[in-house]
Structures are given as C-alpha cells and as structure tokens.
Design an enzyme around this catalytic site. Sequence first.
Site, PDB file in Angstrom:
ATOM      1  N   PHE A 117      78.703  -1.783  58.911  1.00 34.77           N
ATOM      2  CA  PHE A 117      79.282  -2.506  60.040  1.00 34.77           C
ATOM      3  C   PHE A 117      78.907  -3.977  59.926  1.00 34.77           C
ATOM      4  O   PHE A 117      77.959  -4.328  59.224  1.00 34.77           O
ATOM      5  CB  PHE A 117      78.779  -1.906  61.363  1.00 34.77           C
ATOM      6  CG  PHE A 117      79.886  -1.422  62.264  1.00 34.77           C
ATOM      7  CD1 PHE A 117      80.656  -0.326  61.906  1.00 34.77           C
ATOM      8  CD2 PHE A 117      80.168  -2.050  63.475  1.00 34.77           C
ATOM      9  CE1 PHE A 117      81.684   0.134  62.715  1.00 34.77           C
ATOM     10  CE2 PHE A 117      81.197  -1.602  64.305  1.00 34.77           C
ATOM     11  CZ  PHE A 117      81.955  -0.514  63.926  1.00 34.77           C
ATOM     12  N   GLN A 231      82.066 -12.031  73.983  1.00 33.64           N
ATOM     13  CA  GLN A 231      82.454 -11.786  72.594  1.00 33.64           C
ATOM     14  C   GLN A 231      83.955 -11.636  72.401  1.00 33.64           C
ATOM     15  O   GLN A 231      84.601 -10.860  73.104  1.00 33.64           O
ATOM     16  CB  GLN A 231      81.774 -10.495  72.116  1.00 33.64           C
ATOM     17  CG  GLN A 231      82.116 -10.120  70.678  1.00 33.64           C
ATOM     18  CD  GLN A 231      81.150  -9.095  70.133  1.00 33.64           C
ATOM     19  OE1 GLN A 231      81.247  -7.918  70.436  1.00 33.64           O
ATOM     20  NE2 GLN A 231      80.189  -9.550  69.346  1.00 33.64           N
ATOM     21  N   HIS A 233      86.345 -10.101  69.799  1.00 34.99           N
ATOM     22  CA  HIS A 233      86.418  -9.211  68.639  1.00 34.99           C
ATOM     23  C   HIS A 233      87.496  -9.776  67.731  1.00 34.99           C
ATOM     24  O   HIS A 233      88.575 -10.148  68.205  1.00 34.99           O
ATOM     25  CB  HIS A 233      86.787  -7.796  69.098  1.00 34.99           C
ATOM     26  CG  HIS A 233      86.602  -6.748  68.044  1.00 34.99           C
ATOM     27  ND1 HIS A 233      87.405  -6.676  66.931  1.00 34.99           N
ATOM     28  CD2 HIS A 233      85.702  -5.744  67.930  1.00 34.99           C
ATOM     29  CE1 HIS A 233      86.997  -5.652  66.176  1.00 34.99           C
ATOM     30  NE2 HIS A 233      85.970  -5.072  66.761  1.00 34.99           N
ATOM     31  N   LEU A 243      92.216  -2.602  70.534  1.00 34.77           N
ATOM     32  CA  LEU A 243      91.171  -2.799  69.534  1.00 34.77           C
ATOM     33  C   LEU A 243      91.485  -2.073  68.231  1.00 34.77           C
ATOM     34  O   LEU A 243      91.839  -0.896  68.229  1.00 34.77           O
ATOM     35  CB  LEU A 243      89.852  -2.267  70.104  1.00 34.77           C
ATOM     36  CG  LEU A 243      88.665  -2.192  69.150  1.00 34.77           C
ATOM     37  CD1 LEU A 243      88.189  -3.582  68.779  1.00 34.77           C
ATOM     38  CD2 LEU A 243      87.532  -1.398  69.780  1.00 34.77           C
ATOM     39  N   GLU A 246      86.120  -2.410  63.961  1.00 38.86           N
ATOM     40  CA  GLU A 246      85.384  -3.006  62.846  1.00 38.86           C
ATOM     41  C   GLU A 246      85.114  -1.969  61.755  1.00 38.86           C
ATOM     42  O   GLU A 246      84.936  -2.311  60.591  1.00 38.86           O
ATOM     43  CB  GLU A 246      84.059  -3.542  63.400  1.00 38.86           C
ATOM     44  CG  GLU A 246      83.259  -4.367  62.452  1.00 38.86           C
ATOM     45  CD  GLU A 246      82.184  -5.134  63.231  1.00 38.86           C
ATOM     46  OE1 GLU A 246      82.521  -5.830  64.204  1.00 38.86           O
ATOM     47  OE2 GLU A 246      81.011  -5.016  62.859  1.00 38.86           O
ATOM     48  N   ARG A 286      80.839 -10.857  64.375  1.00 36.82           N
ATOM     49  CA  ARG A 286      82.103 -11.073  65.085  1.00 36.82           C
ATOM     50  C   ARG A 286      82.314 -12.517  65.520  1.00 36.82           C
ATOM     51  O   ARG A 286      83.436 -13.015  65.487  1.00 36.82           O
ATOM     52  CB  ARG A 286      82.159 -10.148  66.304  1.00 36.82           C
ATOM     53  CG  ARG A 286      82.296  -8.707  65.903  1.00 36.82           C
ATOM     54  CD  ARG A 286      82.218  -7.775  67.090  1.00 36.82           C
ATOM     55  NE  ARG A 286      82.397  -6.403  66.632  1.00 36.82           N
ATOM     56  CZ  ARG A 286      82.284  -5.340  67.414  1.00 36.82           C
ATOM     57  NH1 ARG A 286      81.976  -5.479  68.695  1.00 36.82           N
ATOM     58  NH2 ARG A 286      82.462  -4.128  66.924  1.00 36.82           N
ATOM     59  N   HIS A 354      86.278  -8.979  74.178  1.00 31.44           N
ATOM     60  CA  HIS A 354      85.855  -7.594  73.949  1.00 31.44           C
ATOM     61  C   HIS A 354      84.618  -7.188  74.731  1.00 31.44           C
ATOM     62  O   HIS A 354      84.525  -6.071  75.217  1.00 31.44           O
ATOM     63  CB  HIS A 354      85.596  -7.437  72.447  1.00 31.44           C
ATOM     64  CG  HIS A 354      85.277  -6.035  72.017  1.00 31.44           C
ATOM     65  ND1 HIS A 354      86.094  -4.967  72.314  1.00 31.44           N
ATOM     66  CD2 HIS A 354      84.238  -5.523  71.302  1.00 31.44           C
ATOM     67  CE1 HIS A 354      85.569  -3.858  71.797  1.00 31.44           C
ATOM     68  NE2 HIS A 354      84.436  -4.164  71.199  1.00 31.44           N
ATOM     69  N   ARG A 389      76.654  -9.978  70.113  1.00 30.52           N
ATOM     70  CA  ARG A 389      76.293  -8.588  69.846  1.00 30.52           C
ATOM     71  C   ARG A 389      76.814  -8.158  68.477  1.00 30.52           C
ATOM     72  O   ARG A 389      77.941  -8.506  68.103  1.00 30.52           O
ATOM     73  CB  ARG A 389      76.899  -7.665  70.912  1.00 30.52           C
ATOM     74  CG  ARG A 389      76.641  -6.201  70.661  1.00 30.52           C
ATOM     75  CD  ARG A 389      77.157  -5.344  71.783  1.00 30.52           C
ATOM     76  NE  ARG A 389      78.606  -5.294  71.881  1.00 30.52           N
ATOM     77  CZ  ARG A 389      79.376  -4.494  71.128  1.00 30.52           C
ATOM     78  NH1 ARG A 389      78.852  -3.699  70.215  1.00 30.52           N
ATOM     79  NH2 ARG A 389      80.690  -4.488  71.297  1.00 30.52           N
TER      80      ARG A 389
END
Lengths: 585, 247
Positions: A117, A231, A233, A243, A246, A286, A354, A389
């Site tokens: 990730f 955030q 994304h 979405l 990721e 991100r 996000h 994050r």
Amino acid sequence: MNIIKTDVLIIGAGGAGLRAAIAIAELDPSIQVALISKVYPMRSHTVAAEGGAAGVAREDDSFENHFNDTVTGGDWMSDQDAVEFFVHEAPKELTQMEHWGCPWSRKPDGHIAVRPFGGMKVERTWYAADKTGFHMLHTLFQTSLKFPSIQRFDEYYSTDLIVVDGCCRGATAIEMRSGQMHTFSARAVIIATGGAGRIFPFTTNGAIKTGDGMAMAYRAGVALKDMEFIQYHPTGLPGTGILITEGSRGEGGLLVNKDGYRYLQDYDLGPPDPSPRNKAMELGPRDRLSQAFWHEQKKGRTIKTPHGDVVHLDLRHLGEKKINERLPMVRELATAYVGVDPVYEPIPVRPVIHYTMGGIDTDINAATSIDGLFAAGECACVSINGANRLGSNSLTEILVFGARAGQSAVQILAADSPQVDEAAIHEQANAAKARIADLFLASGGGETVSGLRREMNDTMESGAGIYRTDASLRESSAVIKDIRRRFADIELQDKSNVYNTDLIQVLELGAMIDVAQALIISALERKESRGSHQRLDFTERDDKSYLRHSLASFVKGGDPEISYRDVTITRSQPGERVYGGGEQK
Amino acid sequence: MSNRIVELEILRYNPETDEEPKFQTFSVPCAEDWVVLDAINYIKDELDRTLSYRWSCHMAVCGSCGMMINGEPMLSCKSFLRDLPDRIRVEPLTNFPIERDLVVVMDDFMDKLDSVKPFLIPREEKTVDEGEFLQTPAQLSKFKQYTLCINCTLCYAACPQYAHNEGFVGPAALALAHRYNLDSRDVGRSARADVVASNAGIWECSFVGACSEVCPHGVDPAAAIQQTKIASSVDYFRDMLIPGRRS
C-alpha cells in the site's frame, strides 16, 4: 420526555462504534450498552472502504517499520506515543477480526495474505479482496448480535450531548420513525460517527458523512484538532467520486497522463520501475500523488472530460484473472459507473476528498476534555494520522481505538458514582427539544438546505482544496459566515414527524457548517505547508512555529478560537519525507 | 446536462396525513450518465423537499436504496437512466410495510437476520496471541460468494414465498446462515438448524430463484437454500441410521 437509561451510550454504529460495543460486552456483560445510529449499522460508511487494513504480519517487517512509515507519512504531525500503541495493537485486532469470521484473503498455506500500500515500506495491508471495509463492517455487526447487553437503536439521529458539571451524561436523539425526541441518560458516551467529507462537493464519502458527531462535541466544548488536514485520495471516478482503491496500485496499477507518461517520476517519486517498488511512484503517499495531479493539470498534461480533468489508472497488464481475484469491485464499479472495463481500458481518475485526518480532540485512551466523553474512528483525532493518513491505517484505527474507547468507558464506570442529576439532564434535553421545535415554527426565511449546502460545498472546494492561500481561505471564511447567518432563515418544507429527512438534512447542514468553519480557520492560521495542508503563500514546512496541533474551540456566533499543543515526539525527530529511489539506502 | 426529461411517478405515502399511498409525477431534467437515485435527489433538492427515501454510498455497497423501479426490485444507485424509458415508476420495495414514501419498515428483516445466528461459532477457542485460524483459498472460496450480501433486501421483495408467508426466514438470512455453515472455522450448523431447517426456513422455499436474479452482488441465495436442503436431508437420514447420534 421519554428517558432511556443505559450505562454506556455509543453514537454511531460503524466499525468504531460496533468495535467499542463488543469490547464493553466482552469485558462485562452486565454493562448495558445503547448503540444508536442514524442508519442501520450495515449502511455505515465503513462499508465503502476497499483496499485493506494495516498491521505487521511478515517476518521481514517490524513495529518499528510501521511506526516510521506512519510518522513519516503524517509529516511528523502524529503523536508518536499513540502511533506506538497503534502499531502494536494492530495485528492483534486484525487477528481478532479473523477469529470473528472476517473472510481475509489468504496465502496458499492458509495464512493471512498482505498486499503493498502507499507509503508502506513492507507489505502489511490485510485485505478481503477489495471489499475490506464491507467485510469488516458486516463481521462486526453480525458478531455484535451475539451480545444481549448491546441494545441497538437504529435510525435515531443524535442532536445534542448532555453535559452536567463537566461530565457527559448522555445525549438527545430523534427516533426517525416517529419523530419523537428521546433522552439517553448514560454514565459514559462514545462518539463514533465518522468523517465529514460531505462538506466538499466531490467526495468518496456517502451522504451520511456530515460530521454530526464532530459538531456535537465541538458545540459541547471539546476542541476540534488538526481540522486543516483533509485528504484527497488520488483516484476517484469523475462525476460520482466513487473510490478506486489504492489496492489497485498495490497490485501493480500505473498512473499515466494524457501522453501515457508516468508523470509521478517528475515529482520526486521515481524511479519509474516497471512495477513500482514500495514507497515509490504509484505507491507513494496520497498527499503527494494528489498534489502531483494538481501540477500536471497546471501544465496541461491531464485529460479533459465533462466531469473535470482526469489521468489514467492502467490495470490492463495485470490481466483478467488477477483483476477478478484481487480487484473485483474496481472492475464492477468502473464498468458500471464510467463504462470502462479495466481489463481492456485504463480507468479515468481524479483526486477526490476522502478522509478527515482532524477531528474530536482525544488522547491515547480515546478520552476527550469532557469527563465521560470518548471518541474513536474518523470523527476523532488521536492523532495517529498527522498531516496525511497512510492508506489502510484507518480501518485498523477504528478497531484499535474503538476497542480502546470501550475499555476506557468501562474503567470510568467503575470509578464513577452512579448518581446523576436528573433535573439537569431534563433541563438540557428540553432545551434540545425546543431547538428542534423552533425549526418547525420558522417560516418565511426562504432559504433551503440544498441551496446553502451547494454554496458551502463550492466555497470549500475553491478556497480550501489541495492548494490554499490566505486570500482563498479568507474568501471561504466570509462565505461560510454568510451561510451561517442565512442558515437561521431556513424554512422546513416538511413539517411532519415520520421519517422527516428535510429536518435531518437541516440538522446535518448545521453540523457541516460548524465543521467547515473550523477547517477554514484552522487552515488560515497554519501558515506553513505540511502533508495534506499546502499553502501557495507559505510553501515550506515550519517546525519552529507549527510542529503543533491546532485546536479549534467553538465560539457562538463567531470564528472559532485557535490554540496549539505540541506534538508528542518520542523517538522520531522531524526530518525530510523522502519517497522513491531516495529512500533506498 | 442533456435535455432528456424523465417523468418519475413516485409512490407517496405519509401515514400522518394520507389514507393510502398514491402516485405523484415529477418531470426531471436528467444527465445521460445519471442513475435513478440522481433523479430522485434532484426532486428532493429542487422540487419537493418532503420526499423521503434512504440512500448513502451511491456505489451499490451500503444497501440502503433498494426500490421497485418499473416493477423490479433494484438499487436506485445502480439503475442507469440510459437503460430505462422516459417514464419511470418508483415504488417502495414490495412485501414490506411502507413507513413513509419510499422508506419501508425493516424490523422483520432485521429480526430474521438475527434469528439465524449469523456469527462464527468456532471449532476451537483460540486466543489472539495464538494467531489466526488457517484457511486455504480453496476453503475460503467455498463460502466467499455468500459473504457478499449487502442486506439490501431486494431478494425479499422478489420472493413469492415471502409475499405469501411473512414467517418465511427468507433468502438473505438463509444465505448468510449457509455462509457460516460452510466456513471451515465454524461448527454452528446444528445451532442454526432450529431456524434454518424449520418449516419457516429452507423447506418453505419453492425454488423459483427470483432472489438470485435480482441480487446486485451475485450472492445466489437460491443455491444456498438448495445446498442447505441437501445437507439437512443428509443430516436427517444419518440421524435415522445411526441411533443416538442426535441426543
């Protein structure tokens, strides 16, 4: 007014609220838990999380790695004692989910599988195909049915906290089916209502993510912490904002601009290995990826569509078999909503709001500044996420701090006297009820929820988006102030009691205005660039002045007051965030 | 936004003022990539704020927005206008009492979900420190499909048996019981049998298969019910042939 007595009241029945409820039921089945939510638990937005949940699983990984990735990813705004606790608890909580039946994807030998990730040095993201949040939520909900001490109140919209002599003693809530207002009297309250992405127009967040719990705590006197960090994304579908996980980049997906060029190599994220190494290129964090999109757009290298500019996420080289096995939902969503089958064509994507890193100011025990009031999950800010994050830390966070909030509530019950001042509870409940009644009486103002909401959404995007300036934030601040003033002139069209969503939307809008204002003023006052908060007029990180959490305190009728608290640093001194080839020693 | 005008006939019912439900028609200017939910949101925001319905994720995973669309149970967030005519009839999910407008009463479904003990009843107790239960991809794939239910209740709206007998446990709950029964870590099948293998359970199903046709996630409850019937019959004969097996 109807009073429902319980020991612990939990507001919000998504991942964090359910985990807290189960923790309490397991610790002491004699403790009564009232679990209230404005939706049925399985509708909670945890359901939409896709990619996975982070926790150290491999021999070649370590808690230290997870700690360092998280602290670096958060641009040193994370409280390091909380991160330390979090990374140690993470694998236990994820294993506990396995024991409750969560259908984690497996290796051939039957052990849990993990995938790479963004921003994670070693593969440590546990996943259930690309429906991880869905499976976690349903596993938690179904497991919660085992415990008779958990009493659910589905479709109850919570309006106000009740705070007596500095102690939280419950909350009021509207039973949506009847329109009746109920008072929940409790000795501890946990807020777990999730994020507030809906203050922005283009978001992955479901309609219910309106920051209700954040606003309730804020109005009751708890500060909202680090609200300026929100955030984007990097990969949402244009138009809907759906979405695209990721995990699709974790499995090898590549991002290219209109020339088919892997543009991330121009933003200190290279080298462009054919399959990106961890913490490089498509597996960067991100904030960096969303910012890179913004620059590509400025350079005219993005692709125009009716729903705004996009870049391409190319999964074709993964092949149909792998896409079906690891990313079935991505295939379903792209095919249904943009008419693109990723087996054959690249998916158009653009950055999309996000996640709120900020939230209700809590400590490592999920406790707030009000005795007996706790918060966990996205509505809270512990903070482990800092200024940005890392993907797959939040699904783990709802477990670790959901459980922690439950444990903390149990501890306080043991110490607390069961005597409560019922008259004071009544008085506050009546005030809350009167506020709702006034909404029914207001007439002639002519303002509508949808009109004001649209104006709020637009100004958040134009003034507080990926890049911000003093001028843009001041402009948004003025617009929000105007919206707040006009909010008083909102007139309910629906005056009925049963399932009155006009009323609920007015209350949600009120919450969103509070949260939006806290975000704007916090962003205006942070005169530096860090993580997801990027200022075109203060482009550098400024540790000397701003290695501190912002705390926005509610001021009735005015801007919030902003104060600061030092970030807790234990063993990682602020340094340069290095991704891509530079990270390799 | 294109110039396509779609007429939505929506069944309205407010229990405080209406004796019975009746249709109201709205003309909605629609974009070509819209779903029915987008058109309903347009009505809510621009035409009539009193319209009540449930929705949240807009990506077919939260399960809130099931409705009858031209007579078929569908998720309104996944029903594309491009696949529908210019006149669309929208009603609350059939086989459920109407709470208001497009909102139905969910109590019976929630009770049924609860009744099948939809949680892991483990073969062995294990502490977290002892690590995970092993499960191979092949063992996982035996039940994976049945974990995909989003509880949207479209299958209850489609089920002729549930229409006929509301005591029927119904497709989603039986499929969920089957999901746990098939899980290599679980030994709860006999604990679930009281409800699952009762007359209101699998034996009530006449295998029309409408549930599987309307399922937005391919869960196939009909197959789950047929497989449970076979397993349950095997149990029955085994109990007859091996005296004392069942105490």
